[in-house]
Design an enzyme around this catalytic site. Structure first.
Site, PDB file in Angstrom:
ATOM      1  N   HIS A 164       0.838  -1.208   0.000  1.00  0.00           N
ATOM      2  CA  HIS A 164       0.000   0.000   0.000  1.00  0.00           C
ATOM      3  C   HIS A 164       0.872   1.257   0.000  1.00  0.00           C
ATOM      4  CE1 HIS A 164      -3.284  -2.495   2.210  1.00  0.00           C
ATOM      5  NE2 HIS A 164      -3.691  -2.302   0.976  1.00  0.00           N
ATOM      6  N   LYS A 214     -15.655  -7.784   4.244  1.00  0.00           N
ATOM      7  CA  LYS A 214     -14.486  -8.309   4.967  1.00  0.00           C
ATOM      8  C   LYS A 214     -14.701  -8.215   6.479  1.00  0.00           C
ATOM      9  CE  LYS A 214     -11.183  -7.115   1.325  1.00  0.00           C
ATOM     10  NZ  LYS A 214     -10.081  -6.241   0.924  1.00  0.00           N
ATOM     11  N   ARG A 264      -1.689  -5.957  -8.298  1.00  0.00           N
ATOM     12  CA  ARG A 264      -0.608  -6.941  -8.105  1.00  0.00           C
ATOM     13  C   ARG A 264      -0.648  -8.040  -9.158  1.00  0.00           C
ATOM     14  NH1 ARG A 264      -2.706  -7.858  -2.157  1.00  0.00           N
ATOM     15  NH2 ARG A 264      -4.519  -7.687  -3.485  1.00  0.00           N
ATOM     16  N   SER A 266      -3.270  -7.482   2.969  1.00  0.00           N
ATOM     17  CA  SER A 266      -3.675  -7.292   4.365  1.00  0.00           C
ATOM     18  C   SER A 266      -4.260  -8.580   4.935  1.00  0.00           C
ATOM     19  CB  SER A 266      -4.712  -6.170   4.463  1.00  0.00           C
ATOM     20  OG  SER A 266      -4.162  -4.950   4.060  1.00  0.00           O
TER      21      SER A 266
HETATM   22  O1  PNS Z   1      -9.082  -2.642   0.261  1.00  0.00           O
HETATM   23  P1  PNS Z   1     -10.414  -3.089  -0.290  1.00  0.00           P
HETATM   24  O2  PNS Z   1     -11.231  -3.780   0.776  1.00  0.00           O
HETATM   25  O3  PNS Z   1     -10.276  -3.940  -1.511  1.00  0.00           O
HETATM   26  O4  PNS Z   1     -11.188  -1.750  -0.712  1.00  0.00           O
HETATM   27  C1  PNS Z   1     -12.467  -1.832  -1.326  1.00  0.00           C
HETATM   28  C2  PNS Z   1     -13.157  -0.463  -1.339  1.00  0.00           C
HETATM   29  C3  PNS Z   1     -13.287   0.052   0.096  1.00  0.00           C
HETATM   30  C4  PNS Z   1     -12.312   0.513  -2.114  1.00  0.00           C
HETATM   31  C5  PNS Z   1     -14.543  -0.678  -1.985  1.00  0.00           C
HETATM   32  O5  PNS Z   1     -15.262  -1.557  -1.196  1.00  0.00           O
HETATM   33  C6  PNS Z   1     -15.322   0.632  -2.153  1.00  0.00           C
HETATM   34  O6  PNS Z   1     -15.054   1.361  -3.071  1.00  0.00           O
HETATM   35  N1  PNS Z   1     -16.261   0.917  -1.237  1.00  0.00           N
HETATM   36  C7  PNS Z   1     -17.028   2.143  -1.283  1.00  0.00           C
HETATM   37  C8  PNS Z   1     -18.506   1.917  -1.549  1.00  0.00           C
HETATM   38  C9  PNS Z   1     -18.915   2.385  -2.927  1.00  0.00           C
HETATM   39  O7  PNS Z   1     -18.786   3.537  -3.274  1.00  0.00           O
HETATM   40  N2  PNS Z   1     -19.419   1.427  -3.738  1.00  0.00           N
HETATM   41  C10 PNS Z   1     -19.929   1.689  -5.080  1.00  0.00           C
HETATM   42  C11 PNS Z   1     -18.882   1.777  -6.174  1.00  0.00           C
HETATM   43  S1  PNS Z   1     -17.807   0.408  -6.373  1.00  0.00           S
END
Ligand code: PNS
Length: 160
Positions: free
Chosen positions: A18, A42, A95, A132
């Site tokens: 990250h 998660k 990745r 993570s």
């Molecule tokens: O590190 P992660 O868990 O892969 O991150 C995922 C994250 C938090 C970026 C994703 O879940 C997200 O964008 N959540 C926000 C909710 C949202 O706006 N959803 C609609 C568009 S995808």
């Protein structure tokens, strides 16, 4: 006009992969917001406020540039935060092809919702295997996570 980007994620906890992506984003945009977002898919290890503190400390310890701010977001769409701070881009680290498959639908939806583009950055291959979820698992079973996370995170997890 200054360019603003948001680097969103669970960061539970932040890893060296990250930090690598955050650092690269900070070299491309005038202002970078690292945004800790709750991912309901998660099971969380750390409270969001703790994740924010660890990222802030890691950024200081690693000497990352001063154009990075750390925030959290729990209400509404991610693109709403982007609109609030004037960000036209999201940055995600890729990745492998697995990440491409996971990120592409979200990137399209975020563009359709608010015209926010997603920029995919490749981290140093040295971090390609770091996640993570792996760190959470190794830590829970008493293993050494120090090769994968900033020192402040390794120290914190060792005290848990
Ligand atoms: O590190 P992660 O868990 O892969 O991150 C995922 C994250 C938090 C970026 C994703 O879940 C997200 O964008 N959540 C926000 C909710 C949202 O706006 N959803 C609609 C568009 S995808």
């Amino acid at each position: 006009m200054s360019s603003v980007a948001v680097v969103p994620g669970s960061f539970d906890p932040v890893t060296l992969g990250h930090l690598d992506v955050i650092s690269r984003a900070a070299g491309l945009f005038d202002e970078v917001h690292v945004l800790v977002v709750h991912n309901p898919a998660k099971t969380a290890l750390l409270p969001i406020s703790q994740r924010v503190r660890l990222i802030e400390q890691a950024i200081l310890d690693e000497g990352l540039p001063g154009n990075i701010v750390v925030n959290s977001w729990s209400v509404g769409l991610l693109v709403d935060y982007c609109t609030d701070v004037g960000a036209r881009a999201l940055v995600k680290g890729i990745r492998s092809q697995v990440d491409v498959a996971y990120e592409t639908p979200m990137a399209i939806v975020n563009r359709n919702l608010a015209g926010v583009e997603t920029v995919f950055l490749l981290p140093d291959p040295a971090h390609a295997h770091v996640s993570s979820s792996l760190v959470r698992q190794v830590s829970a079973l008493g293993g050494d996570v120090s090769p994968y996370v900033p020192t402040v995170v390794a120290d914190f997890l060792n005290t848990q």
